[in-house]
Design a protein around this motif. Structure first.
Motif, PDB file in Angstrom:
ATOM      1  N   ALA A 218       0.808  -1.219   0.000  1.00 14.00           N
ATOM      2  CA  ALA A 218       0.000   0.000   0.000  1.00 14.00           C
ATOM      3  C   ALA A 218       0.839   1.267   0.000  1.00 14.00           C
ATOM      4  N   LEU A 219       2.012   1.232   0.651  1.00 15.50           N
ATOM      5  CA  LEU A 219       2.797   2.450   0.865  1.00 15.50           C
ATOM      6  C   LEU A 219       3.189   3.166  -0.431  1.00 15.50           C
ATOM      7  N   PRO A 220       3.799   2.491  -1.426  1.00 16.64           N
ATOM      8  CA  PRO A 220       4.169   3.225  -2.650  1.00 16.64           C
ATOM      9  C   PRO A 220       2.967   3.764  -3.410  1.00 16.64           C
ATOM     10  N   ARG A 221       1.858   3.045  -3.356  1.00 15.33           N
ATOM     11  CA  ARG A 221       0.662   3.521  -4.057  1.00 15.33           C
ATOM     12  C   ARG A 221       0.071   4.746  -3.359  1.00 15.33           C
ATOM     13  N   LEU A 222       0.155   4.771  -2.033  1.00  9.45           N
ATOM     14  CA  LEU A 222      -0.297   5.951  -1.302  1.00  9.45           C
ATOM     15  C   LEU A 222       0.511   7.186  -1.686  1.00  9.45           C
ATOM     16  N   GLU A 223       1.824   7.015  -1.765  1.00  7.97           N
ATOM     17  CA  GLU A 223       2.688   8.147  -2.129  1.00  7.97           C
ATOM     18  C   GLU A 223       2.381   8.629  -3.539  1.00  7.97           C
ATOM     19  N   GLU A 224       2.087   7.672  -4.439  1.00  3.81           N
ATOM     20  CA  GLU A 224       1.780   8.047  -5.826  1.00  3.81           C
ATOM     21  C   GLU A 224       0.464   8.829  -5.904  1.00  3.81           C
ATOM     22  N   ILE A 225      -0.568   8.342  -5.215  1.00  4.95           N
ATOM     23  CA  ILE A 225      -1.865   9.031  -5.244  1.00  4.95           C
ATOM     24  C   ILE A 225      -1.745  10.415  -4.615  1.00  4.95           C
ATOM     25  N   ARG A 226      -0.979  10.509  -3.538  1.00  2.00           N
ATOM     26  CA  ARG A 226      -0.802  11.810  -2.886  1.00  2.00           C
ATOM     27  C   ARG A 226      -0.169  12.809  -3.840  1.00  2.00           C
ATOM     28  N   GLN A 227       0.814  12.376  -4.609  1.00  2.00           N
ATOM     29  CA  GLN A 227       1.457  13.258  -5.582  1.00  2.00           C
ATOM     30  C   GLN A 227       0.503  13.662  -6.695  1.00  2.00           C
ATOM     31  N   ARG A 228      -0.369  12.730  -7.087  1.00  2.00           N
ATOM     32  CA  ARG A 228      -1.321  13.024  -8.167  1.00  2.00           C
ATOM     33  C   ARG A 228      -2.435  13.953  -7.685  1.00  2.00           C
ATOM     34  N   ALA A 229      -2.878  13.761  -6.446  1.00  2.00           N
ATOM     35  CA  ALA A 229      -3.980  14.580  -5.929  1.00  2.00           C
ATOM     36  C   ALA A 229      -3.528  16.012  -5.639  1.00  2.00           C
ATOM     37  N   LYS A 230      -2.363  16.174  -5.012  1.00  2.00           N
ATOM     38  CA  LYS A 230      -1.736  17.477  -4.719  1.00  2.00           C
ATOM     39  C   LYS A 230      -2.454  18.293  -3.649  1.00  2.00           C
ATOM     40  N   ARG A 231      -3.776  18.217  -3.584  1.00  2.00           N
ATOM     41  CA  ARG A 231      -4.532  18.941  -2.567  1.00  2.00           C
ATOM     42  C   ARG A 231      -5.931  18.342  -2.502  1.00  2.00           C
ATOM     43  N   GLY A 232      -6.676  18.736  -1.482  1.00  2.00           N
ATOM     44  CA  GLY A 232      -8.049  18.256  -1.359  1.00  2.00           C
ATOM     45  C   GLY A 232      -8.182  17.085  -0.404  1.00  2.00           C
ATOM     46  N   LEU A 233      -9.372  16.469  -0.403  1.00  2.00           N
ATOM     47  CA  LEU A 233      -9.693  15.415   0.554  1.00  2.00           C
ATOM     48  C   LEU A 233      -8.826  14.173   0.366  1.00  2.00           C
ATOM     49  N   ILE A 234      -8.641  13.752  -0.893  1.00  2.00           N
ATOM     50  CA  ILE A 234      -7.834  12.556  -1.148  1.00  2.00           C
ATOM     51  C   ILE A 234      -6.384  12.815  -0.742  1.00  2.00           C
ATOM     52  N   PHE A 235      -5.882  13.999  -1.029  1.00  2.00           N
ATOM     53  CA  PHE A 235      -4.529  14.370  -0.612  1.00  2.00           C
ATOM     54  C   PHE A 235      -4.408  14.306   0.912  1.00  2.00           C
ATOM     55  N   ASN A 236      -5.382  14.885   1.616  1.00  2.00           N
ATOM     56  CA  ASN A 236      -5.331  14.893   3.084  1.00  2.00           C
ATOM     57  C   ASN A 236      -5.395  13.478   3.654  1.00  2.00           C
ATOM     58  N   LEU A 237      -6.250  12.652   3.061  1.00  2.00           N
ATOM     59  CA  LEU A 237      -6.405  11.292   3.577  1.00  2.00           C
ATOM     60  C   LEU A 237      -5.146  10.464   3.362  1.00  2.00           C
ATOM     61  N   THR A 238      -4.577  10.532   2.161  1.00  2.00           N
ATOM     62  CA  THR A 238      -3.350   9.763   1.896  1.00  2.00           C
ATOM     63  C   THR A 238      -2.191  10.290   2.739  1.00  2.00           C
ATOM     64  N   THR A 239      -2.150  11.600   2.958  1.00  2.00           N
ATOM     65  CA  THR A 239      -1.108  12.174   3.816  1.00  2.00           C
ATOM     66  C   THR A 239      -1.200  11.619   5.230  1.00  2.00           C
ATOM     67  N   GLN A 240      -2.406  11.497   5.734  1.00  2.00           N
ATOM     68  CA  GLN A 240      -2.593  10.981   7.096  1.00  2.00           C
ATOM     69  C   GLN A 240      -2.239   9.495   7.184  1.00  2.00           C
ATOM     70  N   TYR A 241      -2.536   8.731   6.144  1.00  2.00           N
ATOM     71  CA  TYR A 241      -2.124   7.318   6.129  1.00  2.00           C
ATOM     72  C   TYR A 241      -0.595   7.211   6.180  1.00  2.00           C
ATOM     73  N   LEU A 242       0.064   8.026   5.356  1.00  2.96           N
ATOM     74  CA  LEU A 242       1.530   7.995   5.327  1.00  2.96           C
ATOM     75  C   LEU A 242       2.115   8.433   6.675  1.00  2.96           C
ATOM     76  N   ALA A 243       1.526   9.446   7.270  1.00  2.00           N
ATOM     77  CA  ALA A 243       2.013   9.919   8.575  1.00  2.00           C
ATOM     78  C   ALA A 243       1.861   8.839   9.642  1.00  2.00           C
TER      79      ALA A 243
END
Length: 383
Positions: free
Chosen positions: A241-266
């Motif tokens: 899951a970890l590399p895919r989370l980082e990829e989605i976070r980079q693609r989203a850049k901002r917004g709800l999906i960005f915030n959610l993936t950031t919190q998973y990574l944290a």
């Protein structure tokens, strides 16, 4: 739960019958036959809500989805499984629920006016059908979420602005529900007013959550991929899951999906003890964090010696996680900030949580700035 199989399966909660009986009894009190009228009300409510939900379900099935219906305590819900519908197709699926109810109103009104029926029971049943379906069609088309009228408003707003449509719809829904709550309270319909008052708060809470929503959050591919990642996390497949989370976070850049993936990574970094990265990930989005992420950021801020941020998060963190270490982090931050009363308060909270060696802890350098203040010395004496 009673289940009725079919192309559109129906599940009926026991609480549906309880609520229908309560509504029927309230509307039957004072009549000559309250028990019989209550049974008629239950029958009418059951058929009317079922017809309404079949309006949604049949249209959904026509567009290739797999719908299922649940009758629950306060009405019905049609779940639409499969590809998501947008635009006019979604509009029709929503609209056809109230439309089917309005057709049932017209049909029973026509039967009532034919003069064919003389039985008091049949006439009472038709009259209740007419009243229920006219009333529910009108109310359900009001532009207030989660009613169908509110959902239609959402579809219209999303067609105008896909990224901001939901935010606009929730704001308008909040405004209209507050207005309607005041109106019904004013004319003495307190129960209906209370329901719309509840809708106001629900819409306000939803609006606060989606304020940061962006066009990327409406991207079906990103949403589907995030769902797959969450399934991996549920199975504890973190490495995948970890590399895919980082990829989605980079693609989203901002917004709800960005915030959610950031919190998973944290959360991953917090498990590793990498609090510097936790701090870097979460501090920019500190206003949009879940309780778990607030706890992670609080600890990271302490480790990074960002004591103002520790103080900012102190109350919420201790509320979510009343741990003695949290109280001590807050006490140290308060001491560094030379806030004597909060320092004493958090030390007392730590003692209540089971910390007994406060005198030894207070010897730490972080307490030097308050150690000689009279109020703090009095507290030391009391230990």
């Amino acid at each position: 739960m009673l289940r009725i199989p079919g192309k559109i399966p129906v599940a009926i909660s026991p609480f549906f019958w309880v609520t229908a009986a309560l509504i029927g009894w309230i509307n039957s009190m004072g009549s000559g036959s309250p028990f019989l009228l209550t049974l008629i009300w239950i029958f009418v409510i059951f058929i009317s809500i079922l017809i309404h939900e079949f309006g949604h379900g049949i249209t959904s099935r026509f567009f290739g989805q797999t719908p299922r219906i649940e009758l629950v305590a306060f009405g019905g819900v049609t779940y639409q499984e499969g590809h998501r519908l947008r635009g006019w197709r979604e509009f029709l699926v929503i609209l056809n629920g109230p439309l089917f109810g309005f057709v049932l109103f017209l049909f029973t009104l026509m039967l009532l006016n034919t003069g064919w029926f003389k039985s008091p029971v049949t006439l009472a049943t038709l009259q209740i059908f007419v009243w229920v379906n006219l009333f529910w069609t009108i109310v359900n088309l009001l532009p207030v979420m989660p009613l169908d009228g509110g959902q239609l408003l959402r579809v219209i707003c999303e067609s105008i602005s896909r990224g901001n449509g939901l935010k606009y719809a929730l704001f308008l829904s909040m405004f209209f529900s507050a207005l309607l709550a005041c109106f019904f309270f004013f004319i003495g319909y307190f129960l209906i007013g209370a329901i719309f008052f509840l809708f106001t708060f629900q819409n306000f809470a939803s609006w606060r959550r989606v304020r940061v929503m962006t066009d990327e959050d409406q991207n079906d591919d990103l949403t589907l991929e995030l769902k797959e990642i969450e399934e991996l996390l549920a199975k504890d497949h973190k490495a995948a899951a970890l590399p895919r989370l980082e990829e989605i976070r980079q693609r989203a850049k901002r917004g709800l999906i960005f915030n959610l993936t950031t919190q998973y990574l944290a959360a991953f970094r917090a498990e590793e003890g990498n609090f510097q990265e936790v701090y870097q990930l979460l501090s920019p989005i500190k206003k949009h964090l879940s309780p778990e992420s607030i706890i992670h950021l609080h600890r990271a801020a302490y480790e990074m010696k960002d004591f103002p941020l520790v103080m900012e998060l102190s109350g919420a963190t201790f509320q979510y996680f009343p741990d003695p270490d949290v109280a001590l982090y807050n006490a140290e931050a308060s001491a560094v900030m030379k806030q004597v009363e909060p320092t004493i308060g958090w030390l007392k909270a730590a003692r209540k949580c089971g910390i007994n060696n406060l005198k030894m802890i207070i010897e730490k350098e972080t307490f030097a700035s308050v150690r000689d203040i009279p109020e703090f010395r009095d507290f030391l004496t009391s230990l």
